[in-house]
Design an enzyme around this catalytic site. Structure first.
Site, mmCIF file in Angstrom:
data_model
loop_
_atom_site.group_PDB
_atom_site.id
_atom_site.type_symbol
_atom_site.label_atom_id
_atom_site.label_comp_id
_atom_site.label_asym_id
_atom_site.label_seq_id
_atom_site.Cartn_x
_atom_site.Cartn_y
_atom_site.Cartn_z
ATOM 1 N N THR A 203 0.924 -1.179 0.447
ATOM 2 C CA THR A 203 0.502 -0.034 -0.185
ATOM 3 C C THR A 203 0.987 1.148 -0.048
ATOM 4 O O THR A 203 1.743 1.164 1.308
ATOM 5 C CB THR A 203 -1.202 -0.078 0.904
ATOM 6 O OG1 THR A 203 -1.468 -1.564 1.045
ATOM 7 C CG2 THR A 203 -1.673 1.382 1.458
ATOM 8 N N LEU B 229 -6.649 -7.954 0.950
ATOM 9 C CA LEU B 229 -7.386 -8.963 1.908
ATOM 10 C C LEU B 229 -6.778 -8.560 3.490
ATOM 11 O O LEU B 229 -6.495 -7.977 3.470
ATOM 12 C CB LEU B 229 -6.052 -10.519 1.706
ATOM 13 C CG LEU B 229 -4.978 -9.992 1.878
ATOM 14 C CD1 LEU B 229 -4.569 -10.068 3.385
ATOM 15 C CD2 LEU B 229 -4.033 -11.766 1.075
ATOM 16 N N ASN C 45 -9.801 1.566 2.259
ATOM 17 C CA ASN C 45 -8.693 1.597 4.106
ATOM 18 C C ASN C 45 -9.517 2.712 4.292
ATOM 19 O O ASN C 45 -10.344 2.501 5.788
ATOM 20 C CB ASN C 45 -7.919 1.336 4.041
ATOM 21 C CG ASN C 45 -7.232 -0.120 3.611
ATOM 22 O OD1 ASN C 45 -8.287 -0.928 3.695
ATOM 23 N ND2 ASN C 45 -5.988 -0.551 3.813
ATOM 24 N N CYS D 205 -2.646 -1.762 9.154
ATOM 25 C CA CYS D 205 -3.108 -1.015 8.140
ATOM 26 C C CYS D 205 -4.118 0.192 8.421
ATOM 27 O O CYS D 205 -3.787 1.368 7.695
ATOM 28 C CB CYS D 205 -3.958 -1.702 7.048
ATOM 29 S SG CYS D 205 -2.859 -3.065 6.206
HETATM 30 C C1 UDX Z 1 -7.438 -3.895 6.268
HETATM 31 C C2 UDX Z 1 -8.627 -4.222 4.800
HETATM 32 O O1 UDX Z 1 -10.106 -4.217 5.779
HETATM 33 C C3 UDX Z 1 -8.982 -4.875 3.718
HETATM 34 O O2 UDX Z 1 -8.783 -4.563 2.786
HETATM 35 C C4 UDX Z 1 -6.621 -4.607 3.486
HETATM 36 O O3 UDX Z 1 -5.898 -5.276 2.717
HETATM 37 C C5 UDX Z 1 -5.961 -4.448 5.086
HETATM 38 O O4 UDX Z 1 -6.610 -3.149 6.499
HETATM 39 P P1 UDX Z 1 -7.171 -5.545 8.705
HETATM 40 O O5 UDX Z 1 -6.253 -4.799 8.565
HETATM 41 O O6 UDX Z 1 -6.942 -7.177 7.614
HETATM 42 O O7 UDX Z 1 -7.634 -5.807 6.644
HETATM 43 O O8 UDX Z 1 -8.601 -6.009 9.432
HETATM 44 P P2 UDX Z 1 -9.908 -4.952 9.462
HETATM 45 O O9 UDX Z 1 -11.001 -6.553 8.926
HETATM 46 O O10 UDX Z 1 -10.839 -4.729 8.232
HETATM 47 O O11 UDX Z 1 -10.324 -4.754 10.675
HETATM 48 C C6 UDX Z 1 -9.530 -3.719 10.841
HETATM 49 C C7 UDX Z 1 -9.852 -2.935 12.090
HETATM 50 O O12 UDX Z 1 -10.844 -2.810 12.131
HETATM 51 C C8 UDX Z 1 -10.209 -3.712 13.035
HETATM 52 O O13 UDX Z 1 -9.161 -3.156 14.299
HETATM 53 C C9 UDX Z 1 -10.867 -4.174 12.994
HETATM 54 O O14 UDX Z 1 -11.613 -4.657 14.552
HETATM 55 C C10 UDX Z 1 -12.052 -3.026 13.329
HETATM 56 N N1 UDX Z 1 -12.866 -2.872 12.572
HETATM 57 C C11 UDX Z 1 -13.809 -3.808 11.907
HETATM 58 C C12 UDX Z 1 -14.276 -2.385 13.884
HETATM 59 O O15 UDX Z 1 -14.360 -1.751 15.081
HETATM 60 N N2 UDX Z 1 -15.422 -3.447 13.452
HETATM 61 C C13 UDX Z 1 -16.125 -2.828 12.452
HETATM 62 O O16 UDX Z 1 -17.180 -2.964 11.490
HETATM 63 C C14 UDX Z 1 -15.721 -3.877 11.029
#
Ligand code: UDX
Length: 460
Positions: free
Chosen positions: A121, A152, A238, A290
């Site tokens: 990224t 992902l 993101n 991320c």
């Molecule tokens: C993220 C993006 O979703 C993904 O597309 C990108 O490639 C990398 O960054 P990731 O960091 O693996 O992925 O986590 P994600 O599932 O997106 O959750 C991010 C954060 O948000 C976590 O701390 C999660 O607990 C929080 N979250 C997510 C919430 O608090 N509420 C939600 O409704 C969704």
């Protein structure tokens, strides 16, 4: 076709393992010998649901070749995917050292016409800078630079690699764009042929999602864009998701004041197809490797270009407020937290991963220590990774059984499904205040109240 994946982190390892299972010869290149050693021993150096089975099959087939040598890998490759880290600088901007260094190192050994694909990224405009640097160092080398952002999620990295909403490929060279799109199409086609019963860990967790995968992959959108658009799509996606979560968290605070239930509110709001239900789950806030860095990178890009963007600043400050908000709820219920024995369930930044980078749970544990609480914690997968970030005063326990003994209160800080299965009825006697803080809103409020708990969620 021979492929090198530079960087064996969450993205690189997953992509390399799966491509090697699809039949490509894949070098997994990383400068860290420990990571490469672990891969040679058929294991990723981190936990990701189901990944190790694909790593193992890749290594045993001979298709997945872990290496620390740029020369051995790049010189033999037709396509290179760069999946190196892009951490943030202290001022919030993206640190592109690994992006530039790895491209320059790869260029030394690149074949004429190599397709160099950026999956890391990066801020918009990075591709042009990489090409300029490579051209300056190697004036006669022709490479085709492509941006192919990765979407992902940790915890479902393998599944997301098979079945994504969209594949974005940006660049100028049409044939290279097609080659990269074809690689992704082959991955999804391969997913329709897998006997998932051979991948037990993966199949157990994703059994529902892999049903009718042949039909679902028809919905994947394959987008070909300009280089700059592709770069901007990733950070914008993101940032927008982070914004949704922060918005849900602020509404949760209002819901709590009026005894509304934020989950019910968001079920209603998210049923509007224009809005959607996902990423509207209130909780302790967003963390991980991320969102925090991508959001700060985007903010600093707006600043550098003198464009006002107060929305993302607000999303960040809302996110930062969540630990203090929960601690406020705890003080309301328990009074001063000094010397209170608080157990924290979950340390990973979310379930399904051992990753503790910028974990809201760890931040909470550390803040509770500052309040003078006696804090203990347990995570099913992340105990050892947590050690790097957690205050040394937090007692990290080996099991939930050990943790949930003789305490004053408990906080669910990561949404691991197994926390729902605990025998909360029997545990009541171990929790002096009978108060449970469900900071991820995963438990059944009515059921717990019936057993005798005082239940406090975020916005419910
Ligand atoms: C993220 C993006 O979703 C993904 O597309 C990108 O490639 C990398 O960054 P990731 O960091 O693996 O992925 O986590 P994600 O599932 O997106 O959750 C991010 C954060 O948000 C976590 O701390 C999660 O607990 C929080 N979250 C997510 C919430 O608090 N509420 C939600 O409704 C969704």
């Amino acid at each position: 076709m021979t492929i090198t994946i530079i960087g064996s982190g969450y993205v690189g390892t997953t992509f390399a393992a799966i491509l090697s299972n699809c039949g490509y010869k894949v070098y997994a290149l990383d400068i860290n010998p420990k990571i490469i050693e672990s891969l040679k021993n058929k294991k990723a150096h981190f936990f990701e649901v189901g990944l190790n089975d694909f790593v193992k099959k890749g290594i045993e087939s001979g298709n997945l070749i872990p290496t620390t040598s740029y020369k051995d890998s790049i010189a033999n490759s037709d396509v290179v995917f760069s999946c190196v880290g892009t951490p943030d600088n202290p001022d919030g901007s993206s640190n592109l050292t690994y992006v530039f260094d790895s491209a320059l190192e790869a260029a030394k050994y690149a074949k004429e016409g190599l397709i160099y694909v950026q999956k890391s990224t990066v801020p918009v405009g990075t591709g042009k800078r990489v090409l300029e640097k490579v051209k300056k160092a190697n004036p006669n080398l022709l490479i085709h630079y492509i941006s192919n952002p990765e979407f992902l999620r940790e915890g479902s990295a393998v599944f997301d690699t098979f079945l994504t909403d969209r594949v974005v490929v940006g660049g100028e060279h049409k044939q290279s764009i097609k080659t990269v799109l074809d690689i992704h199409k082959k991955v999804s086609e391969y997913a329709t042929k897998i006997d998932f019963s051979l991948y037990e860990e993966f199949a157990n967790v994703f059994s529902d999602k892999i049903q009718n995968i042949d039909e679902k992959i028809k919905d994947i959108k394959y987008l070909s864009t300009s280089l700059e658009s592709a770069e901007l799509i990733k950070v914008t996606a993101n940032a927008f998701l982070a914004l949704k979560i922060s918005f849900a968290n602020s509404v949760a605070k209002l819901a709590q004041k009026f005894d509304a239930d934020v989950n019910e509110v968001m079920d209603g709001v998210g049923s509007d197809a224009r809005i959607g239900r996902s990423f509207l789950y209130a909780g302790l806030g967003w963390g991980g490797g991320c969102f925090p860095k991508d959001v700060s990178g985007l903010i600093s890009l707006f600043e550098q270009n003198n464009i006002q963007n107060p929305i993302m600043d607000a999303a960040v400050s809302e996110n930062h407020s969540m630990a203090a908000y929960l601690i406020g709820l705890m003080e309301n219920e328990l009074g001063s937290l000094k010397n209170k024995k608080i157990a924290i369930l979950g340390l990973a930044f979310k379930s399904g991963t051992s990753d503790c980078r910028r974990s809201p749970s760890i931040n909470l544990a550390n803040e509770l220590i500052k309040k003078g609480a006696v804090v203990s914690a347990f995570d099913p997968k992340a105990n050892s990774e947590a050690m790097e970030y957690i205050d040394s005063e937090v007692k990290v326990k080996d099991s939930a059984e050990d943790l949930l003994k003789n305490i004053d209160s408990v906080v669910i800080a990561t949404e691991w499904p197994e926390f729902k299965e605990y025998d909360w009825k029997n545990l009541l006697g171990e929790i002096s205040t009978k108060t449970i803080f469900d900071a991820r809103n995963i438990l059944d409020k009515q059921k717990l109240q019936k057993i005798g708990y005082k239940y406090v969620g975020i916005g419910k």
